[in-house]
Design an enzyme around this catalytic site. Structure first.
Site, PDB file in Angstrom:
ATOM      1  N   HIS A   1      -6.410   1.367   4.047  1.00 20.46           N
ATOM      2  CA  HIS A   1      -7.486   2.364   4.024  1.00 20.46           C
ATOM      3  C   HIS A   1      -6.968   3.601   4.747  1.00 20.46           C
ATOM      4  O   HIS A   1      -7.681   4.190   5.565  1.00 20.46           O
ATOM      5  CB  HIS A   1      -8.745   1.822   4.684  1.00 20.46           C
ATOM      6  CG  HIS A   1      -9.449   0.791   3.867  1.00 20.46           C
ATOM      7  ND1 HIS A   1     -10.743   0.409   4.097  1.00 20.46           N
ATOM      8  CD2 HIS A   1      -9.055   0.060   2.802  1.00 20.46           C
ATOM      9  CE1 HIS A   1     -11.106  -0.522   3.228  1.00 20.46           C
ATOM     10  NE2 HIS A   1     -10.080  -0.751   2.431  1.00 20.46           N
TER      11      HIS A   1
ATOM     12  N   ASP B   1       9.172  13.728  -6.558  1.00 18.49           N
ATOM     13  CA  ASP B   1      10.292  12.853  -6.200  1.00 18.49           C
ATOM     14  C   ASP B   1       9.901  11.383  -6.336  1.00 18.49           C
ATOM     15  O   ASP B   1      10.762  10.514  -6.430  1.00 18.49           O
ATOM     16  CB  ASP B   1      10.725  13.101  -4.741  1.00 18.49           C
ATOM     17  CG  ASP B   1      11.608  14.340  -4.616  1.00 18.49           C
ATOM     18  OD1 ASP B   1      12.221  14.739  -5.619  1.00 18.49           O
ATOM     19  OD2 ASP B   1      11.670  14.890  -3.497  1.00 18.49           O
TER      20      ASP B   1
ATOM     21  N   HIS C   1     -13.125   3.424  -2.581  1.00 23.15           N
ATOM     22  CA  HIS C   1     -12.577   2.356  -1.761  1.00 23.15           C
ATOM     23  C   HIS C   1     -11.294   2.805  -1.049  1.00 23.15           C
ATOM     24  O   HIS C   1     -11.363   3.226   0.100  1.00 23.15           O
ATOM     25  CB  HIS C   1     -12.358   1.122  -2.655  1.00 23.15           C
ATOM     26  CG  HIS C   1     -11.882  -0.084  -1.935  1.00 23.15           C
ATOM     27  ND1 HIS C   1     -11.827  -1.321  -2.535  1.00 23.15           N
ATOM     28  CD2 HIS C   1     -11.411  -0.260  -0.678  1.00 23.15           C
ATOM     29  CE1 HIS C   1     -11.357  -2.194  -1.657  1.00 23.15           C
ATOM     30  NE2 HIS C   1     -11.102  -1.577  -0.533  1.00 23.15           N
TER      31      HIS C   1
ATOM     32  N   TYR D   1      20.409  11.215  -6.883  1.00 19.78           N
ATOM     33  CA  TYR D   1      19.957  11.396  -5.501  1.00 19.78           C
ATOM     34  C   TYR D   1      20.468  10.255  -4.629  1.00 19.78           C
ATOM     35  O   TYR D   1      20.493   9.104  -5.059  1.00 19.78           O
ATOM     36  CB  TYR D   1      18.424  11.435  -5.460  1.00 19.78           C
ATOM     37  CG  TYR D   1      17.868  11.485  -4.074  1.00 19.78           C
ATOM     38  CD1 TYR D   1      17.698  12.687  -3.413  1.00 19.78           C
ATOM     39  CD2 TYR D   1      17.551  10.309  -3.413  1.00 19.78           C
ATOM     40  CE1 TYR D   1      17.203  12.733  -2.128  1.00 19.78           C
ATOM     41  CE2 TYR D   1      17.052  10.345  -2.118  1.00 19.78           C
ATOM     42  CZ  TYR D   1      16.886  11.566  -1.492  1.00 19.78           C
ATOM     43  OH  TYR D   1      16.395  11.592  -0.215  1.00 19.78           O
TER      44      TYR D   1
ATOM     45  N   GLY E   1      -6.352  -3.471   5.862  1.00 21.02           N
ATOM     46  CA  GLY E   1      -5.125  -3.454   5.075  1.00 21.02           C
ATOM     47  C   GLY E   1      -4.457  -4.811   4.981  1.00 21.02           C
ATOM     48  O   GLY E   1      -4.752  -5.726   5.765  1.00 21.02           O
ATOM     49  N   ASN E   2      -3.589  -4.943   3.998  1.00 19.54           N
ATOM     50  CA  ASN E   2      -2.867  -6.194   3.803  1.00 19.54           C
ATOM     51  C   ASN E   2      -1.689  -5.974   2.861  1.00 19.54           C
ATOM     52  O   ASN E   2      -1.730  -5.103   2.003  1.00 19.54           O
ATOM     53  CB  ASN E   2      -3.802  -7.295   3.259  1.00 19.54           C
ATOM     54  CG  ASN E   2      -4.757  -6.759   2.214  1.00 19.54           C
ATOM     55  OD1 ASN E   2      -4.354  -6.417   1.110  1.00 19.54           O
ATOM     56  ND2 ASN E   2      -6.036  -6.654   2.567  1.00 19.54           N
TER      57      ASN E   2
ATOM     58  N   SER F   1      -9.166 -11.333   2.166  1.00 19.50           N
ATOM     59  CA  SER F   1     -10.271 -11.297   1.200  1.00 19.50           C
ATOM     60  C   SER F   1      -9.883 -10.527  -0.066  1.00 19.50           C
ATOM     61  O   SER F   1     -10.548 -10.640  -1.088  1.00 19.50           O
ATOM     62  CB  SER F   1     -11.519 -10.688   1.852  1.00 19.50           C
ATOM     63  OG  SER F   1     -11.186  -9.459   2.444  1.00 19.50           O
ATOM     64  N   ASP F   2      -8.807  -9.744  -0.008  1.00 20.56           N
ATOM     65  CA  ASP F   2      -8.359  -8.986  -1.179  1.00 20.56           C
ATOM     66  C   ASP F   2      -7.336  -9.748  -2.021  1.00 20.56           C
ATOM     67  O   ASP F   2      -6.757  -9.177  -2.954  1.00 20.56           O
ATOM     68  CB  ASP F   2      -7.740  -7.652  -0.739  1.00 20.56           C
ATOM     69  CG  ASP F   2      -8.776  -6.745  -0.094  1.00 20.56           C
ATOM     70  OD1 ASP F   2      -9.872  -6.616  -0.664  1.00 20.56           O
ATOM     71  OD2 ASP F   2      -8.479  -6.184   0.971  1.00 20.56           O
TER      72      ASP F   2
ATOM     73  N   HIS G   1      -2.308  -2.954   0.301  1.00 22.22           N
ATOM     74  CA  HIS G   1      -3.602  -2.264   0.288  1.00 22.22           C
ATOM     75  C   HIS G   1      -3.871  -1.752   1.688  1.00 22.22           C
ATOM     76  O   HIS G   1      -3.718  -2.481   2.657  1.00 22.22           O
ATOM     77  CB  HIS G   1      -4.700  -3.245  -0.141  1.00 22.22           C
ATOM     78  CG  HIS G   1      -6.080  -2.692  -0.007  1.00 22.22           C
ATOM     79  ND1 HIS G   1      -6.441  -1.464  -0.518  1.00 22.22           N
ATOM     80  CD2 HIS G   1      -7.193  -3.189   0.592  1.00 22.22           C
ATOM     81  CE1 HIS G   1      -7.715  -1.239  -0.245  1.00 22.22           C
ATOM     82  NE2 HIS G   1      -8.195  -2.268   0.435  1.00 22.22           N
TER      83      HIS G   1
ATOM     84  N   GLY H   1      -8.830 -11.188   8.304  1.00 24.29           N
ATOM     85  CA  GLY H   1      -9.453 -10.842   9.584  1.00 24.29           C
ATOM     86  C   GLY H   1      -8.610 -11.071  10.818  1.00 24.29           C
ATOM     87  O   GLY H   1      -9.145 -11.151  11.922  1.00 24.29           O
TER      88      GLY H   1
HETATM   89 ZN   LIG Z   1     -10.122  -2.395   1.177  1.00 26.29          ZN
END
Ligand SMILES: [Zn+2]
Length: 232
Positions: A99, A122, A171, A229, A30-31, A77-78, A97, A48
């Site tokens: 997973h 919502d 993915h 709301y 994730g990032n 890397s994303d 992002h 990493g």
């Molecule tokens: Zn990914």
């Protein structure tokens, strides 16, 4: 001298810390990135590096073409996927992002998440969209840019600020928002919607979508022109 990007890096760092805290990723998965629209730069997690050891000064600052402006580490890397979204989705100030388990499960099933209930309505007024599966040719070209293009294709007739999330087939999820804080909030919301929808479908494989009137009511009272709301 203090970095002009200090605040941006701090906000990006805090959003990245939120990813494991909300149970959305393990290890280095994730990032998150945050945009400074005035300066035309983003701050993103380095590639990493585990969340535990992540320092504010590890965050990498790049311009929207991907040139590093500040930072000693290699960016996520994303990064190229994030940059495609910033260049194309006007008004987006943060991208995340992960997973996360349930959202990734739906992405792997290559299935949009049906809008079964008001919790979903919502936050967005349609199924959570799922992209097409990437072609072999696209994988060979520039994988991370192509991932961004897949998302753009999926959003050719959608408003990214009304539907701030997507499943990339095979993915996992990408979410975004006007700010990085909203983007990571949306990542946590998406995981919850994915989990609830999984339970719904497990209990009743032919469960019906929420009627349009209820979708409209719930979405509009939170996001419409006459939203009522919460507190002023
Ligand atoms: Zn990914």
């Amino acid at each position: 001298m203090a970095s002009p990007y200090r605040e941006l890096k701090e906000r990006s760092w805090a959003a990245n810390q939120e990813i494991p805290r909300r149970g959305l990723a393990i290890y280095t998965f994730g990032n998150a990135s945050a945009l400074d629209a005035d300066r035309g730069v983003i701050a993103i997690k380095p590639s990493g590096v585990a969340y535990d050891g992540l320092a504010v000064d590890d965050m990498v600052v790049l311009d929207l073409e991907g040139k590093i402006v500040e930072g000693k580490l290699r960016p996520s890397s994303d990064t190229a996927t994030h940059l495609v979204l910033y260049r194309s989705f006007k008004g987006v100030g943060g991208v995340v992002h992960t997973h996360s388990t349930y959202a990734t499960g739906w992405a792997q099933a290559r299935a949009p998440i049906p809008i079964y209930g008001t919790t979903h309505a919502d936050h967005l007024a349609e199924d959570v969209p799922c992209t097409a599966v990437m072609s072999d040719g696209a994988v060979e070209r520039d994988y991370e840019v192509e991932t961004g293009r897949q998302i753009l294709q999926c959003f050719s007739d959608r408003d990214p600020l009304h539907t701030p999330m997507v499943l990339v087939a095979g993915h996992g999820p990408f979410t975004w928002g006007k700010t990085v804080e909203q983007a990571v909030y949306n990542a946590a919301v998406l995981e919850e919607l994915a989990k609830i929808a999984f339970v719904t479908r497990t209990l009743d494989p032919s469960a019906a979508r929420l009627p349009g009137s209820l979708i409209h009511k719930h979405f509009e009272r939170k996001h419409g022109k006459r939203a009522y709301y919460g507190q002023e």
